[in-house]
Write an enzyme that holds these catalytic residues in place. Sequence first.
Site, PDB file in Angstrom:
ATOM      1  N   GLU A  51       0.872  -1.183   0.000  1.00  0.00           N
ATOM      2  CA  GLU A  51       0.000   0.000   0.000  1.00  0.00           C
ATOM      3  C   GLU A  51       0.902   1.223   0.000  1.00  0.00           C
ATOM      4  OE1 GLU A  51      -1.753  -0.167   3.888  1.00  0.00           O
ATOM      5  OE2 GLU A  51      -1.538  -2.334   3.851  1.00  0.00           O
ATOM      6  N   TYR A  53      -7.613   5.054  -3.550  1.00  0.00           N
ATOM      7  CA  TYR A  53      -8.462   5.847  -2.668  1.00  0.00           C
ATOM      8  C   TYR A  53      -7.715   7.006  -2.017  1.00  0.00           C
ATOM      9  CZ  TYR A  53      -6.284   2.701   0.806  1.00  0.00           C
ATOM     10  OH  TYR A  53      -5.399   1.986   1.569  1.00  0.00           O
ATOM     11  N   ASP A  80      -6.517   8.546   1.403  1.00  0.00           N
ATOM     12  CA  ASP A  80      -6.308   8.181   2.799  1.00  0.00           C
ATOM     13  C   ASP A  80      -5.656   9.378   3.487  1.00  0.00           C
ATOM     14  OD1 ASP A  80      -6.386   6.587   5.035  1.00  0.00           O
ATOM     15  OD2 ASP A  80      -4.446   5.662   4.634  1.00  0.00           O
ATOM     16  N   GLU A 104      -3.790   7.052  -2.243  1.00  0.00           N
ATOM     17  CA  GLU A 104      -3.150   5.791  -1.856  1.00  0.00           C
ATOM     18  C   GLU A 104      -3.578   4.701  -2.813  1.00  0.00           C
ATOM     19  OE1 GLU A 104      -3.083   4.862   2.271  1.00  0.00           O
ATOM     20  OE2 GLU A 104      -2.767   2.709   1.962  1.00  0.00           O
ATOM     21  N   SER A 157      -3.440   0.496  -3.083  1.00  0.00           N
ATOM     22  CA  SER A 157      -3.077  -0.813  -2.546  1.00  0.00           C
ATOM     23  C   SER A 157      -3.074  -1.799  -3.702  1.00  0.00           C
ATOM     24  CB  SER A 157      -4.092  -1.280  -1.513  1.00  0.00           C
ATOM     25  OG  SER A 157      -4.152  -0.367  -0.442  1.00  0.00           O
ATOM     26  N   HIS A 168       3.346   0.588   2.997  1.00  0.00           N
ATOM     27  CA  HIS A 168       3.216  -0.578   3.865  1.00  0.00           C
ATOM     28  C   HIS A 168       3.237  -1.860   3.049  1.00  0.00           C
ATOM     29  CE1 HIS A 168       0.899   2.196   6.902  1.00  0.00           C
ATOM     30  NE2 HIS A 168       2.141   2.559   6.726  1.00  0.00           N
ATOM     31  N   ASN A 170       2.441  -6.155   3.125  1.00  0.00           N
ATOM     32  CA  ASN A 170       1.595  -7.142   3.786  1.00  0.00           C
ATOM     33  C   ASN A 170       2.021  -8.549   3.416  1.00  0.00           C
ATOM     34  OD1 ASN A 170      -0.590  -5.323   4.972  1.00  0.00           O
ATOM     35  ND2 ASN A 170      -0.480  -4.652   2.845  1.00  0.00           N
ATOM     36  N   HIS A 193       1.449  -6.677   8.912  1.00  0.00           N
ATOM     37  CA  HIS A 193       1.355  -5.346   8.321  1.00  0.00           C
ATOM     38  C   HIS A 193       2.652  -4.616   8.647  1.00  0.00           C
ATOM     39  CE1 HIS A 193      -0.603  -1.152   8.376  1.00  0.00           C
ATOM     40  NE2 HIS A 193      -0.716  -1.569   7.141  1.00  0.00           N
TER      41      HIS A 193
END
Lengths: 509, 65
Positions: free
Chosen positions: A10, A95, A97, A102, A104, A159, A161, A248
């Site tokens: 992200e 989207y 944020d 951002e 993802s 970030h 994941n 995360h």
Amino acid sequence: MALQKVLGIETEFGILVRGAPEANPIAASSVLINAYVSELARSTPGHPSAPKVGWDFEDEHPGNDARGFAPQGTMAPEVETHLVNAVLTNGARYYVDHAHPELSTPECADPRSIVQWDRAAEVILQRSMVAARRTLPEGQELVIYKNNSDGKGNSYGCHENYLMDRQVPFGRIVAHAIPFFVSRQVFCGAGKTGTEATGSDKASVPFQISQRADFFEEEVGLETTLKRPIVNTRDEPHADAQKYRRLHVIIGDANLSEVATFLKVGTTALMLCMVEDEFLPREWRLAAPIQALRLVSRDLTMRQPLELAEGGSATALEIQWEFFDRAKKYADAFGLDAIGGDEIGGDVLARWEQALVGLETDPTTLASTVDWVAKHRLLEGYRDRHGLDWTDARLAAMDIQYHDLRPDKGLAARVGLERLIGDDDVEHAVAHPPPETRAWFRGECLRRFPEAIVAANWDSLVFDIGGDPLRRVPMMEPLRGTQAMVGSLLDRCATAGELIAALDAAAKS
Amino acid sequence: MAERELKKKQAPAKQDEEVVEDAPQTSDKGDALKAELDDLLDEIDEVLETNAEEFVKGYVQKGGE
């Protein structure tokens, strides 16, 4: 055996409104994303537009703590539901944020694939800038930066994941992840001029390895916006919570180098496989991890000894060499299926070794693969040529401009970074999902039945097939809903109604 | 004890061979990179933000995440 490491990135991008410096960044981010989605709708008939397919927040619980408790006084991140949220046919979420656009990536099944969809994300942002230009007044332009700091103490994240086995005790992950994250920046840092750490004199640090090291204050915790922790405890698997954990990771820099992204995610995934399979005999317990994180970031010689809790010391490279050494043995013992098989996993190992050898002998040999080295070399060359001091604004400007995503302005695009993914593959990933994860079902349903999908999120799709109440199709297994598993089923269904009927029939049989 | 182990691991025989083989290549590659950097620095002023100080001052972001 370690679980296959399903991966995602992200990225929060920096945004500037040229020609309107007072503009609100939230509004600007909305304009950017809406411009992209409207452009898609114009050029592809039937393509879902932002207001039609919303993000479904039903299963969002960012306040859950992996340690099973939340210390008093911590602030759980809030989910902002009123801002622009689009789901793309490549399975990504795009989207607003906080005050940033951002993106993802869709769930990817291996480290090469994550590089492909991360590059696609850059292209999506580039096209968004072009689309926004048409909607903005003359003289205004939105410019996007893939970096993590404004040089004034404000940071935004990139970030990662990683899918993990729920049964692995969280404490064991933490024990190995801390020394790994403190040391991995030597090959995945994006570089930065100066420092933003509270109490540090900006001029005392001419250049450091990581964009983010200045902003971390805790070892373990739930926060992401203040008192940031090296290991984040957000416990929100977006999958079957009995079986899975999603680690995360908030400490990384956004990379412009494809090789750096590949290594960042590939080596971390391998480290986590070794944690799952209990293949790491020794815990590197740093005496002061936060201090070590900053020491490593500020030491371009990479010779700085880091104190260990048991006494003695080790450098970041020594720690990385040992992780690498274990990873090679792990590959022999367990194979590399969990990170995409022998070819991709072997490439991770080979490039990891190259990076460590290069950092140890002559970092400039990594100028085409490691972002901080590429940036430092460029700035040092410019500084040398013009006789500048490290605090010169021209160097700070070049630092930011390294991350400018406009193809004609971005400096990263000019320094000769090695490419792993060809243009055709990047282009494909802009509109298509990875075939090997549930992102394939999400993206393909959006592409085939845009009019019938009213909401989507990581682990479900909500259909409106007329007549009946809305139908939620859960996707709790990240490795189901793949092209191999549902490709022929989708091909047989001409409408979303047929698809739902076929899924109902399959559930009954 | 652990540190001694590490030292051994860092210098496997294979790595020495590779270094010998790679040496001329690396320096060619180094020269090529240097020439590339010089070219880049020759043309970079055309691309750089014109008023660096103002640009840096204006690059303000809200915190995120």
